[in-house]
Scaffold this motif. Structure first.
Motif, PDB file in Angstrom:
ATOM      1  N   MET A  10       0.828  -1.204   0.000  1.00 27.53           N
ATOM      2  CA  MET A  10       0.000   0.000   0.000  1.00 27.53           C
ATOM      3  C   MET A  10       0.866   1.259   0.000  1.00 27.53           C
ATOM      4  N   ARG A  11       2.000   1.182   0.665  1.00 27.74           N
ATOM      5  CA  ARG A  11       2.913   2.326   0.654  1.00 27.74           C
ATOM      6  C   ARG A  11       3.397   2.606  -0.759  1.00 27.74           C
ATOM      7  N   ALA A  12       3.474   1.548  -1.560  1.00 26.08           N
ATOM      8  CA  ALA A  12       4.017   1.681  -2.908  1.00 26.08           C
ATOM      9  C   ALA A  12       3.151   2.532  -3.815  1.00 26.08           C
ATOM     10  N   THR A  13       1.963   2.882  -3.353  1.00 23.83           N
ATOM     11  CA  THR A  13       1.084   3.712  -4.178  1.00 23.83           C
ATOM     12  C   THR A  13       1.448   5.190  -4.080  1.00 23.83           C
ATOM     13  N   GLU A  14       2.477   5.502  -3.280  1.00 28.03           N
ATOM     14  CA  GLU A  14       2.646   6.911  -2.932  1.00 28.03           C
ATOM     15  C   GLU A  14       3.266   7.774  -4.024  1.00 28.03           C
ATOM     16  N   GLY A  22       2.504  10.833  -1.953  1.00 27.11           N
ATOM     17  CA  GLY A  22       2.122  10.455  -0.596  1.00 27.11           C
ATOM     18  C   GLY A  22       3.339  10.308   0.303  1.00 27.11           C
ATOM     19  N   GLY A  30      -0.756   7.606  -2.915  1.00 25.38           N
ATOM     20  CA  GLY A  30      -0.415   7.187  -1.559  1.00 25.38           C
ATOM     21  C   GLY A  30      -1.581   6.612  -0.785  1.00 25.38           C
ATOM     22  N   SER A  80       1.475   4.816   3.662  1.00 20.69           N
ATOM     23  CA  SER A  80       2.572   5.629   3.131  1.00 20.69           C
ATOM     24  C   SER A  80       3.109   6.527   4.232  1.00 20.69           C
ATOM     25  N   THR A 132      -0.877   3.282 -10.031  1.00 19.19           N
ATOM     26  CA  THR A 132       0.502   3.185  -9.568  1.00 19.19           C
ATOM     27  C   THR A 132       1.423   2.847 -10.737  1.00 19.19           C
TER      28      THR A 132
END
Lengths: 469, 138
Positions: A86-90, B49, B70, B74, B102
């Protein structure tokens, strides 16, 4: 009413923190979820016993089997996905080219760490490496912690090998010997730290309860209790956040500046998280602004949370030293806290001192000033400098604490050119910006799990790489 | 109430800050905003994010943030919770099908978001466990 203790019952599968599922190397099999259930599935699919509780004899043995290497590879790949997908979406930072420095650092680590970790193991012995891990049981403000120890294997081996495979610089059968060196070092450190047979928090339902009982009692004895929403609560929370922010910034927007352990249950049923915030790392030249503002190496905060008031359903202290809860907002249910200062990384524990919550505002000003100065400094740096510095944060800092305690850091610098960047990786600098390699290809390989190709079953355990094309 | 945008809610809170949306494209704009002394008049709109980009704004007391990528996991999601500053992440316009992808080319999506929100007076609603919402006030 809280239900979080249900998560610690054998039959419980935990909550799902995300809707996504993981496939990795398990083609044709059911996808794997996050959390406690994901850990169970990975262990069921393992071909060896390396993911179960292992003995000291197992850990002292110098060689993993191919099955053990592949089980660790698969588990770390899932664990990386579990904590980071989920962090990778940042997306892009707008400040620090993190994806670029990350991929270069991964590859540099995989290529350079093996000989440095092997030298360190030769200097202190396998037991000595276990002992380094064990130091974390009696210390606070130490970078012998979840995220650093996890990074040895998950980042240096897992992502490093994944990146080089994605670049087609190596093949799955390459660097078996070196992979074993990295993973053995990781296993020994983590086993020594936990001493319950496991190596990762995810194997223990996301608990990292490593500190000895008397250490916990001493820290808990310094707690100041307060009402949520009170002035003391606000001061404590503000300080926690500001110190965390500076730790992120000093470590180039990565989690090496953070370190949570716990949850520790206190006698009255409340839970305590011990939280290190590394606000000034002397290894970095840009940390001079932290020196100017008299910011110490580490602030350690003890956070006491009332699980009943927040109706806590699950708490995870994950393997990158970060606490997540359901419900998410545990901050407003903090009912007590304490703050400790470790001035330098090697300040003896006997000289670590507490500060009262009423004195935090003076400290806060220094943190805010250092944050602004550091930000201004970074904003004037070239992209190349930011990427190089970011590489150092990963490649140097992830094993720096272990080398420091082993007494091999100077040797690594002098005899192994620790701070030099490998020529191959320097050349990759120009490749990673092509065709979205850093921003799309590698993240996709890393976070889908597709890139962590297994070692062939019949590969020689001593195989390295001699042929480059 | 109708909402112009929504996204992941970084954490559940009854705080409901309002202000003029200010899009921050680069570190210089962040520094300029801090130095203007008007930080607390704005809901900040940012692309990423990550946390370092907004570091001084967070440290100096930003009241609310909308990100275009994010998640609560994040770094900015974590820090917004620590600062107890409401934050709606990977926001999208409720009347549009465009979503952040993404690793994809999100330029058109970002441009539409900025056009719709920058300079508008909004209020953040972050009581829900999962979804944060942006209401248009004027």
């Amino acid at each position: 009413m809280s239900t979080y203790k249900d998560r610690y019952k054998d039959a419980d599968n935990g909550l799902r923190f995300q809707d996504l599922v993981y496939q990795g190397n398990f083609k044709g099999m059911d996808p794997v979820p996050d959390g406690i259930l994901g850990d169970k599935v990975l262990r069921q699919r393992a071909k060896s016993k390396v993911l179960e509780k292992v003995t000291k004899e197992d850990v002292l043995r110098d060689q993993f089997s191919v099955n053990e290497l592949n089980d660790l590879n698969n588990y770390l790949a899932w664990n990386i996905w579990d904590v980071l997908v989920m962090r990778a979406t940042e997306g892009v930072s707008g400040m620090i080219p993190r994806q670029e420095y990350e991929i270069l650092a991964f590859m540099q680590e995989f290529l350079r760490w093996p000989e440095i970790l092997e030298m360190t193991t030769n200097e202190v012995g396998a037991q000595g490496v276990i002992d380094i891990g064990a130091t974390a049981r009696r210390e606070i403000g130490t970078k012998i912690n979840c995220v650093h120890d996890w990074c040895i294997g998950a980042v240096g081996f897992g992502m490093g090998r994944c990146g080089l495979l994605a670049l087609e610089a190596i093949q799955p059968q390459d660097y078996v010997r070196e992979s074993n060196v990295i993973l053995k070092f990781m296993q020994r450190i983590l086993w020594g730290k936990r001493q319950d047979g496991y190596i990762l928090n995810s194997q223990d339902r996301y608990r990292c309860r490593i500190h000895e009982k008397d250490v916990i009692q001493n820290l808990a004895g310094q707690i100041e209790y307060f009402e949520p929403g009170s002035e003391k609560h606000d001061s404590f929370v503000r300080f926690n956040a500001a110190a965390e922010l500076l730790s992120f910034l000093d470590h180039y927007d990565c989690r090496l500046g953070l370190g949570d352990t716990g949850p520790y249950e206190l006698p009255d049923g409340k839970i305590m998280i011990i939280r290190d915030r590394f606000t000034n790392e002397e290894a970095y030249d840009w940390s001079d602004v932290c020196d100017h503002e008299k910011v110490p190496h580490c602030y350690t905060l003890c956070l006491v949370i009332d699980p009943e008031k927040m109706a806590l359903d699950e708490i995870r202290v994950n393997d990158i030293s970060t606490t997540f809860t359901r419900p998410k907002n545990y901050i407003e249910h903090i009912v007590g806290g304490a703050v400790f200062v470790r001035e330098k990384w090697n300040t003896p524990m006997g000289e670590v001192y507490p500060i009262k919550i009423s004195e935090l505002d003076k400290r806060l000003e220094g943190i805010q000033q250092a944050t602004f100065k550091l930000y201004t400094k970074f904003s004037r740096m070239s992209r190349r400098t930011l990427i190089t510095n970011g590489m150092y944060v990963y490649y140097i800092d992830m094993i720096l604490p272990h080398l420091r305690l082993a007494g091999t850091y100077e040797k690594a610098c002098k005899d192994y050119e620790f701070w030099e960047i490998d020529q191959r990786v320097s050349n990759y600098y120009y490749d990673i910006v092509k065709r979205g390699f850093a921003q799309a290809t590698v993240p996709q390989k890393i976070f889908s799990g597709e890139g962590y190709l297994p070692f062939p079953d019949d590969v020689s355990l001593t195989r390295s790489k001699y042929y480059w094309k | 109430m109708s909402y112009v945008a929504e996204g992941y809610n970084s954490f559940e809170t009854k705080k409901s800050p309002s202000g003029i949306v200010k899009y921050l494209p680069d570190p210089k704009s962040v520094i300029a905003l801090i130095q203007s002394g008007k930080l607390k008049e704005h809901i900040l709109l940012v692309q990423g994010g990550t946390t370092t980009f907004l570091a001084p704004a967070l440290s100096m007391g930003a009241i609310g943030v909308i990100t275009m990528s994010g998640a609560p996991e994040s770094h900015l999601g974590i820090l917004s919770r620590e600062f107890q500053m409401p934050c709606v992440m990977t926001a999208y316009l409720t009347e549009s099908d465009a979503r952040y992808v993404t690793g994809g080319n999100n330029e058109a999506h970002f441009a539409a978001m900025i056009k719709a929100l920058d300079g508008k007076k909004v209020q953040l609603h972050c009581e829900d466990r999962e979804t944060g919402r942006v209401a248009l006030l004027s």
